[in-house]
Design an enzyme around this catalytic site. Structure first.
Site, PDB file in Angstrom:
ATOM      1  N   THR A  42       6.603   4.466   2.692  1.00 14.38           N
ATOM      2  CA  THR A  42       6.150   3.443   3.629  1.00 14.38           C
ATOM      3  C   THR A  42       4.721   3.044   3.273  1.00 14.38           C
ATOM      4  O   THR A  42       4.002   3.778   2.588  1.00 14.38           O
ATOM      5  CB  THR A  42       6.250   3.928   5.088  1.00 14.38           C
ATOM      6  OG1 THR A  42       5.503   5.129   5.226  1.00 14.38           O
ATOM      7  CG2 THR A  42       7.701   4.168   5.482  1.00 14.38           C
ATOM      8  N   VAL A  57       1.433   2.454   4.610  1.00 14.40           N
ATOM      9  CA  VAL A  57       0.183   3.189   4.826  1.00 14.40           C
ATOM     10  C   VAL A  57       0.273   4.605   4.261  1.00 14.40           C
ATOM     11  O   VAL A  57      -0.690   5.125   3.695  1.00 14.40           O
ATOM     12  CB  VAL A  57      -0.188   3.204   6.326  1.00 14.40           C
ATOM     13  CG1 VAL A  57      -1.426   4.042   6.589  1.00 14.40           C
ATOM     14  CG2 VAL A  57      -0.396   1.780   6.843  1.00 14.40           C
ATOM     15  N   CYS A  58       1.439   5.200   4.369  1.00 15.01           N
ATOM     16  CA  CYS A  58       1.633   6.553   3.841  1.00 15.01           C
ATOM     17  C   CYS A  58       1.422   6.583   2.329  1.00 15.01           C
ATOM     18  O   CYS A  58       0.803   7.499   1.789  1.00 15.01           O
ATOM     19  CB  CYS A  58       3.036   7.062   4.182  1.00 15.01           C
ATOM     20  SG  CYS A  58       3.417   7.036   5.940  1.00 15.01           S
ATOM     21  N   SER A  59       1.938   5.563   1.662  1.00 16.23           N
ATOM     22  CA  SER A  59       1.854   5.498   0.200  1.00 16.23           C
ATOM     23  C   SER A  59       0.499   5.005  -0.301  1.00 16.23           C
ATOM     24  O   SER A  59       0.049   5.408  -1.371  1.00 16.23           O
ATOM     25  CB  SER A  59       2.944   4.569  -0.344  1.00 16.23           C
ATOM     26  OG  SER A  59       4.214   5.124  -0.118  1.00 16.23           O
TER      27      SER A  59
END
Length: 161
Positions: free
Chosen positions: A46, A48-50
């Protein structure tokens, strides 16, 4: 989140990939007698996670180790194959232990579950980071919104431990 600082982590089941096979483990296997930073996030791959959450902990791995942290763990409501592939794509190597919580066992027990069905994701984890010493939560930062990665970001959380 229902878990708070000074609470003990529940000994929930999670999954990791070992030798190409999913293996069920207990949280205690990684946290007992250890100083651990664990960061939870809505999902592998996803945005922001990445872009921010995982890369920040990879980048700051050595500084956390210098503070005596035994493990840095990334946990998400994904299966262990997805977590492993995402870790490989981001070159986590031995720096970050990638854990899957596909049945939300741990996520629900700590009260981090959040409904992201409106975005097509289903029930996921909120974004948080915690410092745990021998199963006891010492420091916890939870984002108000899963799309934000500020107080749980590696560089900001580092200042708190």
């Amino acid at each position: 989140m229902k878990i708070k600082e000074n609470d003990n982590l529940p000994n929930s089941e999670i999954f990791v990939l070992q030798d190409g096979e999913p293996v069920k483990k207990n949280i205690e296997d990684f946290f007992k007698d250890k100083k651990v930073v664990i960061f939870g996030l809505p999902g592998a791959y996803t945005s922001v996670c990445s872009a921010k959450h995982l890369p920040g902990y990879i980048k700051m791995h050595d500084q956390y180790k210098e503070k005596g942290i035994d493990h840095i763990i990334c946990i998400s409501v994904n299966d262990p194959f997805v977590m492993n592939a995402w870790g490989k794509q981001n070159d986590v190597g031995e720096k970050i232990l990638m854990m899957g919580d596909p049945f939300l066992n741990f996520t629900k027990e700590i009260g981090a579950d959040v409904d992201k069905s409106g975005r097509g994701l289903g029930i996921r984890s909120n974004r948080y980071t915690m410092f745990v010493d021998n199963m006891k939560v010492v420091k916890l930062q939870e984002e108000a919104d899963t799309g934000s990665c500020e107080i749980s970001a590696a560089e900001n959380f580092f200042k708190l431990i």
